[in-house]
Design a protein around this motif. Structure first.
Motif, mmCIF file in Angstrom:
data_model
loop_
_atom_site.group_PDB
_atom_site.id
_atom_site.type_symbol
_atom_site.label_atom_id
_atom_site.label_comp_id
_atom_site.label_asym_id
_atom_site.label_seq_id
_atom_site.Cartn_x
_atom_site.Cartn_y
_atom_site.Cartn_z
ATOM 1 N N PRO A 193 0.606 -3.919 13.200
ATOM 2 C CA PRO A 193 1.522 -2.461 13.142
ATOM 3 C C PRO A 193 1.177 -2.631 11.887
ATOM 4 O O PRO A 193 1.049 -3.727 10.846
ATOM 5 C CB PRO A 193 2.747 -1.975 13.422
ATOM 6 C CG PRO A 193 3.436 -3.344 13.552
ATOM 7 C CD PRO A 193 1.719 -4.354 14.042
ATOM 8 N N LEU A 194 0.729 -1.389 10.766
ATOM 9 C CA LEU A 194 0.626 -1.702 9.719
ATOM 10 C C LEU A 194 1.970 -1.943 8.546
ATOM 11 O O LEU A 194 2.652 -1.576 8.912
ATOM 12 C CB LEU A 194 -0.716 0.032 8.559
ATOM 13 C CG LEU A 194 -1.362 0.352 9.476
ATOM 14 C CD1 LEU A 194 -2.108 1.066 8.443
ATOM 15 C CD2 LEU A 194 -1.827 -0.814 9.029
ATOM 16 N N ASP A 195 2.038 -2.894 7.619
ATOM 17 C CA ASP A 195 3.236 -2.949 7.039
ATOM 18 C C ASP A 195 2.977 -1.542 6.047
ATOM 19 O O ASP A 195 2.355 -1.056 5.946
ATOM 20 C CB ASP A 195 3.323 -3.720 6.050
ATOM 21 C CG ASP A 195 2.890 -5.271 6.576
ATOM 22 O OD1 ASP A 195 3.530 -4.922 7.742
ATOM 23 O OD2 ASP A 195 3.048 -6.634 6.094
ATOM 24 N N LEU A 196 4.386 -0.518 6.446
ATOM 25 C CA LEU A 196 5.113 0.346 5.705
ATOM 26 C C LEU A 196 5.541 -0.248 5.238
ATOM 27 O O LEU A 196 7.301 -0.294 5.485
ATOM 28 C CB LEU A 196 4.989 1.316 7.185
ATOM 29 C CG LEU A 196 3.589 1.447 7.216
ATOM 30 C CD1 LEU A 196 4.025 3.056 8.442
ATOM 31 C CD2 LEU A 196 2.576 2.156 6.422
ATOM 32 N N PRO A 197 6.442 0.895 3.781
ATOM 33 C CA PRO A 197 5.688 1.864 3.319
ATOM 34 C C PRO A 197 3.670 0.888 2.348
ATOM 35 O O PRO A 197 4.747 0.001 2.365
ATOM 36 C CB PRO A 197 5.925 2.410 2.029
ATOM 37 C CG PRO A 197 7.207 1.320 1.683
ATOM 38 C CD PRO A 197 7.836 0.916 2.668
ATOM 39 N N ARG A 198 3.101 1.902 2.016
ATOM 40 C CA ARG A 198 1.854 1.342 1.924
ATOM 41 C C ARG A 198 1.014 2.287 0.764
ATOM 42 O O ARG A 198 1.049 3.405 0.959
ATOM 43 C CB ARG A 198 1.067 0.489 2.638
ATOM 44 C CG ARG A 198 0.456 1.655 3.254
ATOM 45 C CD ARG A 198 -0.887 0.709 4.740
ATOM 46 N NE ARG A 198 -1.636 1.724 5.151
ATOM 47 C CZ ARG A 198 -2.404 2.217 4.848
ATOM 48 N NH1 ARG A 198 -4.113 1.564 3.928
ATOM 49 N NH2 ARG A 198 -3.168 3.639 5.445
ATOM 50 N N ARG A 199 0.603 1.593 -0.748
ATOM 51 C CA ARG A 199 0.273 1.870 -1.117
ATOM 52 C C ARG A 199 -1.236 2.258 -0.549
ATOM 53 O O ARG A 199 -1.708 1.172 -0.307
ATOM 54 C CB ARG A 199 -0.008 1.599 -2.774
ATOM 55 C CG ARG A 199 1.344 1.475 -3.281
ATOM 56 C CD ARG A 199 1.557 0.582 -4.551
ATOM 57 N NE ARG A 199 2.326 0.522 -4.689
ATOM 58 C CZ ARG A 199 2.521 -0.817 -6.022
ATOM 59 N NH1 ARG A 199 1.080 -1.597 -6.187
ATOM 60 N NH2 ARG A 199 4.195 -1.000 -6.276
ATOM 61 N N ILE A 200 -2.320 2.968 -1.054
ATOM 62 C CA ILE A 200 -3.380 3.454 -0.836
ATOM 63 C C ILE A 200 -4.064 3.259 -1.559
ATOM 64 O O ILE A 200 -3.934 4.800 -2.918
ATOM 65 C CB ILE A 200 -3.537 4.995 -0.277
ATOM 66 C CG1 ILE A 200 -2.229 5.146 1.710
ATOM 67 C CG2 ILE A 200 -4.734 5.332 -0.140
ATOM 68 C CD1 ILE A 200 -2.032 6.359 2.075
ATOM 69 N N ARG A 201 -5.386 3.008 -2.175
ATOM 70 C CA ARG A 201 -6.365 2.870 -3.608
ATOM 71 C C ARG A 201 -6.533 4.355 -3.450
ATOM 72 O O ARG A 201 -7.599 4.538 -2.309
ATOM 73 C CB ARG A 201 -6.845 1.908 -2.822
ATOM 74 C CG ARG A 201 -7.900 1.811 -4.233
ATOM 75 C CD ARG A 201 -8.478 0.229 -3.967
ATOM 76 N NE ARG A 201 -8.057 -0.911 -3.815
ATOM 77 C CZ ARG A 201 -7.171 -2.139 -4.707
ATOM 78 N NH1 ARG A 201 -7.496 -1.561 -5.785
ATOM 79 N NH2 ARG A 201 -7.157 -2.684 -4.004
ATOM 80 N N CYS A 202 -6.722 4.686 -4.839
ATOM 81 C CA CYS A 202 -6.778 6.273 -5.108
ATOM 82 C C CYS A 202 -8.480 5.866 -6.138
ATOM 83 O O CYS A 202 -8.076 4.388 -7.579
ATOM 84 C CB CYS A 202 -6.051 7.040 -5.686
ATOM 85 S SG CYS A 202 -5.070 7.244 -4.363
ATOM 86 N N THR A 203 -9.019 6.228 -6.280
ATOM 87 C CA THR A 203 -10.047 5.785 -7.672
ATOM 88 C C THR A 203 -9.836 6.088 -8.467
ATOM 89 O O THR A 203 -10.007 6.143 -9.571
ATOM 90 C CB THR A 203 -11.631 6.726 -6.689
ATOM 91 O OG1 THR A 203 -11.254 7.992 -6.315
ATOM 92 C CG2 THR A 203 -12.295 5.651 -5.622
ATOM 93 N N ASP A 204 -9.158 7.668 -8.466
ATOM 94 C CA ASP A 204 -8.660 8.685 -9.836
ATOM 95 C C ASP A 204 -7.287 7.700 -10.442
ATOM 96 O O ASP A 204 -6.514 7.815 -9.079
ATOM 97 C CB ASP A 204 -8.454 9.831 -9.519
ATOM 98 C CG ASP A 204 -7.736 10.245 -10.967
ATOM 99 O OD1 ASP A 204 -7.712 9.886 -11.693
ATOM 100 O OD2 ASP A 204 -7.989 11.582 -10.632
ATOM 101 N N PRO A 205 -7.337 7.268 -11.623
ATOM 102 C CA PRO A 205 -6.307 6.253 -12.047
ATOM 103 C C PRO A 205 -4.996 7.571 -12.399
ATOM 104 O O PRO A 205 -4.132 7.232 -11.938
ATOM 105 C CB PRO A 205 -6.625 5.931 -13.484
ATOM 106 C CG PRO A 205 -7.358 6.644 -14.018
ATOM 107 C CD PRO A 205 -8.524 6.734 -12.400
ATOM 108 N N GLU A 206 -5.095 8.450 -12.325
ATOM 109 C CA GLU A 206 -4.390 9.966 -12.703
ATOM 110 C C GLU A 206 -3.435 9.955 -10.985
ATOM 111 O O GLU A 206 -2.641 11.021 -10.606
ATOM 112 C CB GLU A 206 -4.630 10.900 -13.738
ATOM 113 C CG GLU A 206 -4.805 10.210 -14.589
ATOM 114 C CD GLU A 206 -4.188 9.468 -15.575
ATOM 115 O OE1 GLU A 206 -3.023 10.347 -15.803
ATOM 116 O OE2 GLU A 206 -4.591 8.832 -15.839
#
Length: 168
Positions: free
Chosen positions: A10-23
């Motif tokens: 199982p994924l470790d949650l909570p987890r950040r999802i990478r975004c290409t936009d820094p905003e």
């Protein structure tokens, strides 16, 4: 022999999802209640503002996240809630997406229900059902859409200065 079938951990949650936009920031949470606190902490970091300016965003995020866990399949073991925050010049945009209805339940839609006979602060303090009333009071705008997989996405816009619709 079934025990020989490899399973994905199982994924470790909570987890950040990478975004290409820094905003932008995105977080995926599980069904555990302690993820609510982790989501608020993450949102405080993503907002990059003073506590007073972030308060309407954080309160609304907490209410929407709680509603997802309480009323949808996101609150069941293995359930997920996806939270996205986008910083714009004068706005925070918040999106909270759940897993859709619980098995055997019909899909519902968010609605603010006024409590008959009550007005003002008394109306907001009635047990249950005030989460969306808080969102309605704090967000400049909010709506929802049904996702193709059955999940529900609630979207809301907040003034980055912390000003709420009720104060406008």
């Amino acid at each position: 022999m079934d025990s020989m079938i490899p399973t994905r951990p199982p994924l470790d949650l909570p987890r950040r999802i990478r975004c290409t936009d820094p905003e932008q920031g995105s977080l995926e949470c599980g069904h555990q209640l302690w993820h609510l606190k982790a989501a608020r902490s993450w949102a405080t970091h993503v907002a990059r503002t003073t506590p007073a300016c972030a308060d309407p965003l954080l309160v609304s995020l907490s209410e929407l996240h709680t509603n997802a866990l309480k009323h949808t399949a996101s609150g069941l073991p293995g359930g997920r809630v996806r939270i996205e925050i986008e910083r714009r010049r004068r706005l925070f945009l918040l999106r909270v997406t759940d897993d859709g209805p619980r098995p055997g339940a019909e899909a519902t839609v968010p609605e603010v229900r006024p409590m008959l006979g009550l007005c003002g602060a008394e109306e907001l303090l009635v047990e249950g059902g005030y989460g969306l009333a808080l969102l309605d009071a704090m967000a400049l705008y909010w709506d929802f859409t049904r996702e193709p997989d059955g999940g529900l996405m609630v979207r809301a816009a907040f003034d980055r200065s912390g000003r709420t619709r009720m104060a406008a």
